[in-house]
Design a protein around this motif. Sequence first.
Motif, PDB file in Angstrom:
ATOM      1  N   ASN A  79       0.840  -1.268   0.102  1.00  0.00           N
ATOM      2  CA  ASN A  79      -0.073   0.074   0.028  1.00  0.00           C
ATOM      3  C   ASN A  79       0.905   1.399  -0.032  1.00  0.00           C
ATOM      4  N   ILE A  80       0.226   2.355  -0.297  1.00  0.00           N
ATOM      5  CA  ILE A  80       1.040   3.668  -0.394  1.00  0.00           C
ATOM      6  C   ILE A  80       1.738   3.740   0.746  1.00  0.00           C
ATOM      7  N   GLU A  81       1.315   3.595   2.005  1.00  0.00           N
ATOM      8  CA  GLU A  81       2.187   3.972   3.311  1.00  0.00           C
ATOM      9  C   GLU A  81       3.244   3.198   3.398  1.00  0.00           C
ATOM     10  N   GLN A  82       3.200   1.763   2.914  1.00  0.00           N
ATOM     11  CA  GLN A  82       4.562   1.061   2.856  1.00  0.00           C
ATOM     12  C   GLN A  82       5.497   1.364   1.905  1.00  0.00           C
ATOM     13  N   LEU A  83       5.066   1.842   0.892  1.00  0.00           N
ATOM     14  CA  LEU A  83       5.940   2.333  -0.122  1.00  0.00           C
ATOM     15  C   LEU A  83       6.585   3.709   0.299  1.00  0.00           C
ATOM     16  N   GLU A  84       5.851   4.672   1.016  1.00  0.00           N
ATOM     17  CA  GLU A  84       6.537   5.925   1.521  1.00  0.00           C
ATOM     18  C   GLU A  84       7.466   5.582   2.409  1.00  0.00           C
ATOM     19  N   LEU A  85       7.108   4.584   3.470  1.00  0.00           N
ATOM     20  CA  LEU A  85       8.310   4.250   4.354  1.00  0.00           C
ATOM     21  C   LEU A  85       9.315   3.579   3.658  1.00  0.00           C
ATOM     22  N   GLN A  86       9.303   2.785   2.886  1.00  0.00           N
ATOM     23  CA  GLN A  86      10.593   2.161   2.249  1.00  0.00           C
ATOM     24  C   GLN A  86      11.329   3.155   1.569  1.00  0.00           C
ATOM     25  N   ALA A  87      10.583   4.223   0.989  1.00  0.00           N
ATOM     26  CA  ALA A  87      11.482   5.438   0.247  1.00  0.00           C
ATOM     27  C   ALA A  87      12.301   5.909   1.403  1.00  0.00           C
ATOM     28  N   HIS A  88      11.843   6.147   2.720  1.00  0.00           N
ATOM     29  CA  HIS A  88      12.767   6.704   3.924  1.00  0.00           C
ATOM     30  C   HIS A  88      13.292   5.868   4.807  1.00  0.00           C
ATOM     31  N   ARG A  89      13.281   4.710   4.583  1.00  0.00           N
ATOM     32  CA  ARG A  89      13.858   3.373   5.606  1.00  0.00           C
ATOM     33  C   ARG A  89      15.397   3.947   5.726  1.00  0.00           C
ATOM     34  N   GLU A  90      16.118   4.189   4.865  1.00  0.00           N
ATOM     35  CA  GLU A  90      17.596   4.442   5.003  1.00  0.00           C
ATOM     36  C   GLU A  90      17.859   5.583   5.974  1.00  0.00           C
ATOM     37  N   GLN A  91      16.935   6.566   5.796  1.00  0.00           N
ATOM     38  CA  GLN A  91      16.804   8.059   6.741  1.00  0.00           C
ATOM     39  C   GLN A  91      16.581   7.466   8.211  1.00  0.00           C
ATOM     40  N   LEU A  92      15.579   6.856   8.067  1.00  0.00           N
ATOM     41  CA  LEU A  92      15.257   6.479   9.315  1.00  0.00           C
ATOM     42  C   LEU A  92      16.245   5.552  10.297  1.00  0.00           C
ATOM     43  N   GLU A  93      16.808   4.697   9.486  1.00  0.00           N
ATOM     44  CA  GLU A  93      17.718   3.969  10.280  1.00  0.00           C
ATOM     45  C   GLU A  93      18.966   4.982  10.666  1.00  0.00           C
ATOM     46  N   ALA A  94      19.381   5.792   9.620  1.00  0.00           N
ATOM     47  CA  ALA A  94      20.501   6.653   9.946  1.00  0.00           C
ATOM     48  C   ALA A  94      20.247   7.860  11.157  1.00  0.00           C
ATOM     49  N   ASP A  95      18.781   8.139  11.248  1.00  0.00           N
ATOM     50  CA  ASP A  95      18.364   8.933  12.311  1.00  0.00           C
ATOM     51  C   ASP A  95      18.409   8.118  13.702  1.00  0.00           C
ATOM     52  N   VAL A  96      18.155   7.022  13.770  1.00  0.00           N
ATOM     53  CA  VAL A  96      18.074   6.074  15.032  1.00  0.00           C
ATOM     54  C   VAL A  96      19.759   6.014  15.422  1.00  0.00           C
ATOM     55  N   ALA A  97      20.410   5.766  14.443  1.00  0.00           N
ATOM     56  CA  ALA A  97      21.768   5.752  14.968  1.00  0.00           C
ATOM     57  C   ALA A  97      22.539   6.806  15.270  1.00  0.00           C
ATOM     58  N   ARG A  98      21.961   8.095  14.771  1.00  0.00           N
ATOM     59  CA  ARG A  98      22.433   9.310  15.363  1.00  0.00           C
ATOM     60  C   ARG A  98      21.679   9.391  16.966  1.00  0.00           C
ATOM     61  N   LEU A  99      20.502   9.005  16.938  1.00  0.00           N
ATOM     62  CA  LEU A  99      20.009   9.075  18.413  1.00  0.00           C
ATOM     63  C   LEU A  99      20.787   8.202  19.523  1.00  0.00           C
ATOM     64  N   VAL A 100      21.382   7.050  18.996  1.00  0.00           N
ATOM     65  CA  VAL A 100      21.912   6.102  19.813  1.00  0.00           C
ATOM     66  C   VAL A 100      23.230   6.873  20.308  1.00  0.00           C
ATOM     67  N   ASP A 101      24.149   7.345  19.143  1.00  0.00           N
ATOM     68  CA  ASP A 101      25.179   8.112  19.235  1.00  0.00           C
ATOM     69  C   ASP A 101      25.152   9.288  20.208  1.00  0.00           C
ATOM     70  N   LYS A 102      24.127  10.103  20.164  1.00  0.00           N
ATOM     71  CA  LYS A 102      23.668  11.377  21.070  1.00  0.00           C
ATOM     72  C   LYS A 102      23.823  10.854  22.481  1.00  0.00           C
ATOM     73  N   TYR A 103      22.819   9.711  22.881  1.00  0.00           N
ATOM     74  CA  TYR A 103      22.714   9.302  23.992  1.00  0.00           C
ATOM     75  C   TYR A 103      24.180   8.752  24.529  1.00  0.00           C
ATOM     76  N   LEU A 104      25.034   8.021  23.745  1.00  0.00           N
ATOM     77  CA  LEU A 104      26.142   7.630  24.058  1.00  0.00           C
ATOM     78  C   LEU A 104      27.078   8.759  24.529  1.00  0.00           C
ATOM     79  N   ALA A 105      27.106   9.881  23.637  1.00  0.00           N
ATOM     80  CA  ALA A 105      27.969  10.993  24.010  1.00  0.00           C
ATOM     81  C   ALA A 105      27.720  11.592  25.391  1.00  0.00           C
TER      82      ALA A 105
END
Length: 68
Positions: free
Chosen positions: A3-29
């Motif tokens: 469905n359209i929601e799944q397609l939209e999320l897939q288009a942004h999945r890499e950015q989502l994963e990068a954002d979560v990685a930065r969140l982990v880095d933020k709290y580690l710092a």
Amino acid sequence: MANIEQLELQAHREQLEADVARLVDKYLAIAEWDVPEIDEALANRLIIEAIRQALDHLEQAVPTLPSL
């Protein structure tokens, strides 16, 4: 068929994963500021678990989702 929601999320999945990685880095710092000799591997696991718990709480607050 996806469905359209799944397609939209897939288009942004890499950015989502990068954002979560930065969140982990933020709290580690932040943890390293308080405890300079911190065990980074343990701190990362604890931060990721805290993020999982936060996501669980958010998921519970969202109206019931249809099965995927």
